[in-house]
Write a protein that holds these residues in place. Structure first.
Motif, mmCIF file in Angstrom:
data_model
loop_
_atom_site.group_PDB
_atom_site.id
_atom_site.type_symbol
_atom_site.label_atom_id
_atom_site.label_comp_id
_atom_site.label_asym_id
_atom_site.label_seq_id
_atom_site.Cartn_x
_atom_site.Cartn_y
_atom_site.Cartn_z
ATOM 1 N N ARG A 77 0.840 -1.186 0.000
ATOM 2 C CA ARG A 77 0.000 0.000 0.000
ATOM 3 C C ARG A 77 0.889 1.256 0.000
ATOM 4 N N GLN A 78 0.491 2.157 -0.898
ATOM 5 C CA GLN A 78 1.249 3.410 -1.003
ATOM 6 C C GLN A 78 0.287 4.539 -1.283
ATOM 7 N N ASP A 134 3.928 -2.225 4.057
ATOM 8 C CA ASP A 134 4.368 -3.445 3.378
ATOM 9 C C ASP A 134 3.368 -4.589 3.494
ATOM 10 N N ALA A 135 2.247 -4.416 4.253
ATOM 11 C CA ALA A 135 1.177 -5.415 4.386
ATOM 12 C C ALA A 135 1.710 -6.741 4.914
ATOM 13 N N GLY A 136 2.789 -6.725 5.718
ATOM 14 C CA GLY A 136 3.329 -7.947 6.311
ATOM 15 C C GLY A 136 4.035 -8.856 5.324
ATOM 16 N N LEU A 137 4.456 -8.367 4.174
ATOM 17 C CA LEU A 137 5.101 -9.218 3.173
ATOM 18 C C LEU A 137 6.520 -9.648 3.571
ATOM 19 N N ASP A 160 7.851 -10.257 7.077
ATOM 20 C CA ASP A 160 7.897 -11.246 8.158
ATOM 21 C C ASP A 160 6.530 -11.509 8.759
ATOM 22 N N GLY A 161 5.480 -11.153 8.064
ATOM 23 C CA GLY A 161 4.137 -11.358 8.575
ATOM 24 C C GLY A 161 3.671 -10.254 9.482
ATOM 25 N N VAL A 162 4.504 -9.279 9.762
ATOM 26 C CA VAL A 162 4.163 -8.158 10.618
ATOM 27 C C VAL A 162 4.041 -6.907 9.746
ATOM 28 N N VAL A 163 2.963 -6.186 9.955
ATOM 29 C CA VAL A 163 2.738 -4.987 9.152
ATOM 30 C C VAL A 163 3.667 -3.872 9.623
ATOM 31 N N HIS A 164 4.390 -3.289 8.647
ATOM 32 C CA HIS A 164 5.267 -2.158 8.927
ATOM 33 C C HIS A 164 4.771 -0.970 8.085
#
Length: 287
Positions: free
Chosen positions: A235-236, A263-266, A268-272
């Motif tokens: 998402r941007q 980054d939608a968790g792409l 490490d599975g965590v959303v940043h």
């Protein structure tokens, strides 16, 4: 009796004697006839010798004591006068300027200067963003309706874990644009294309949509705004608004920009998610 032969010899001797006397008397006599004949013979001989020496110089004999007239002087050389006619000079007189044409040209120039439409736009800008700095490059080529827009933004940010160094993030996009409104003082475009983001642990690309708006406020001063969205796989959101002063062919820009990256968790599975915003300044050219 006399011998006949002796008589014959005596007669022959007497005849020779008489004939010799006549010849001697003629030789010593000054007769005019004989002198003139000898003189004529001598002149004839001299003329013949002269003719043999120079055949071209033959002239009539003149009497003694007579003077021949001097030859006539040679004719003066003929002089030829050549008259050269010079071409007449040609003068070109330019017609007076057409006041109507000058007025139309001024109107066209004024219309182009007041229009927000530009065929080619190029610019560079940057400013502080999220504790770091951002640098932006863009190039746009546009017809009356269709166009192409390309942008690259590089971010240099301090690390978020306290370690030394910096983190670099690059986002870029290429859009096909279409002008829904293409007026002289207003341009509204919609955009569609692709965008990409590159971070220390992620490279991702997705579809992109956007819109841009340009409006002329006063002479050479425009209001510019743009919004771009990438919905997936990351998402941007990129939005900016500002003023642009455009003394042809230069452009000076200033405004505010906000950039949201998720980054939608792409990784490490965590959303940043990061939000970067700050003022921007730029310079460019347009044609």
């Amino acid at each position: 009796m006399l011998d006949f032969r002796n008589l014959l010899c005596a007669a022959l001797a007497a005849s020779l004697l008489f004939s010799a006397s006549e010849a001697e008397a003629r030789f010593g006599k000054r007769s005019p006839s004989s002198d003139s004949e000898k003189k004529e013979d001598k002149e004839d001989k001299d003329d013949k010798k002269q003719e043999r020496r120079n055949p071209s110089q033959v002239h009539d004999a003149s009497g003694v004591g007579s003077h021949s007239p001097p030859p006539p002087p040679p004719p003066p050389p003929q002089q030829h006068v050549v008259i050269v006619e010079q071409p007449a000079p040609t003068y070109y007189v330019s017609p007076p300027p057409d006041p109507e044409y000058a007025a139309r040209a001024s109107a066209v120039i004024a219309e182009r200067e007041s229009s927000v439409y530009r065929f080619l736009r190029f610019g560079i800008g940057g400013g502080p963003m999220g504790g770091g700095a951002g640098l932006d490059l863009f190039l746009a080529v546009e017809g009356e309706r269709l166009g192409l827009d390309g942008r690259v933004t590089g971010l240099s940010l301090p690390t978020d874990d306290g370690t030394e160094g910096t983190d670099g993030i690059t986002v870029a996009g290429a859009h096909l644009t279409y002008a829904l409104v293409a007026a002289q003082r207003l341009h509204w475009r919609v955009e569609a294309g692709i965008s990409t983001a590159r971070a220390p642990s992620l490279i991702v690309t997705g579809p992109s949509l956007g819109t841009s708006f340009d409006a002329r406020l006063v002479h050479a001063l425009d209001f510019e705004s743009r919004v771009q969205v990438t919905p997936l796989p990351y998402r941007q959101l990129d939005a900016q608004a500002g003023l642009a002063w455009k003394p042809y062919p230069w452009v000076l820009r200033a405004g505010w920009r906000a950039l949201v990256l998720d980054d939608a968790g792409l990784v490490d599975g965590v959303v940043h998610r990061d939000v970067f915003n700050g003022p921007y300044f730029g310079v460019g050219v347009f044609f």
